[in-house]
Design a protein around this motif. Sequence first.
Motif, PDB file in Angstrom:
ATOM      1  N   ARG A 109      35.659  -3.792 -29.516  1.00  0.00           N
ATOM      2  CA  ARG A 109      37.027  -3.320 -29.681  1.00  0.00           C
ATOM      3  C   ARG A 109      37.419  -3.361 -31.149  1.00  0.00           C
ATOM      4  N   ALA A 150      43.619  -7.638 -27.394  1.00  0.00           N
ATOM      5  CA  ALA A 150      44.296  -7.308 -26.144  1.00  0.00           C
ATOM      6  C   ALA A 150      44.185  -8.524 -25.237  1.00  0.00           C
ATOM      7  N   LEU A 169      44.102  -6.552 -19.393  1.00  0.00           N
ATOM      8  CA  LEU A 169      45.507  -6.146 -19.260  1.00  0.00           C
ATOM      9  C   LEU A 169      45.873  -5.010 -20.191  1.00  0.00           C
ATOM     10  N   ASP A 170      44.950  -4.630 -21.083  1.00  0.00           N
ATOM     11  CA  ASP A 170      45.193  -3.522 -22.010  1.00  0.00           C
ATOM     12  C   ASP A 170      43.854  -2.833 -22.259  1.00  0.00           C
ATOM     13  N   THR A 171      43.734  -1.584 -21.911  1.00  0.00           N
ATOM     14  CA  THR A 171      42.450  -0.868 -22.019  1.00  0.00           C
ATOM     15  C   THR A 171      42.333  -0.070 -23.294  1.00  0.00           C
ATOM     16  N   SER A 172      43.308  -0.124 -24.202  1.00  0.00           N
ATOM     17  CA  SER A 172      43.208   0.640 -25.448  1.00  0.00           C
ATOM     18  C   SER A 172      42.133   0.043 -26.325  1.00  0.00           C
TER      19      SER A 172
END
Length: 248
Positions: free
Chosen positions: A179, A183, A244-247
């Motif tokens: 990443r 996140a 909880l956040d896929t960005s």
Amino acid sequence: MTTTFDPFPTRFDDTWRAFDGIHGGMVLAAMLRAASVETGAVPAAATAHFYAPVRPGPIDMTVQRGPAGRSPGVQVRAGTAATALVRLSRGAAAAARHAPSIETVVDPDSLAGLDIPIDFVPFSQHLDIRPINAARPFAGGPDPKFDVWIRLRPGLEFTGVERAAILLDALPPGLFAIRTAPAPIPTVELTAHFAPAAGSATGPWHRLRHRTVWWTSDECVDETELFTTDGELAAQARQLRRILDTSR
């Protein structure tokens, strides 16, 4: 039989906070200590479930003995936020007859430390991490895995099994290596197995290999291996995390 947990620690220090609660490895270490105090035995394995963040402050810890059987165990509760089923060793620790090992690599003292901002992850102040491979958190690398030397800072008193529990959960998800931004990816279930070397390590440094083995848009599973400086397997873990956040 249910007992109130008292001797270690009486409260969770805010310095052990991760993102939204106390570091999961520290919570597991406390539950392992509770199991040992109640039974006088050494934990061999544990499965912890985290239902909510464990907040800094006093601990409401209880231990419930399980039914007699071929694998003695206890259930430990940390308030309503976490529970663990702890399996206990049947006898005195002995050398493993066969266990994975790993070649010793470069001396950790010759490597640069990983700088993790304390205001971002407060419990990082208790760790000394020296990366072996090129992976770094949020560097957008090609593989979701870390390979490091790691130790607890001097002055912290833990048994070998408790120390292994903390170190097994010390690194962020392997996904953080691929990443480019943080996140929330909290642990919801953590299973750890402790080899005899966890209690007989002769030095503070451990080799830690940690990777995400699969993930979806909602969850991922990490695998971790902890070795002593002599290359002996000390402990292994698998953990399920929520994404909880896929960005990216």
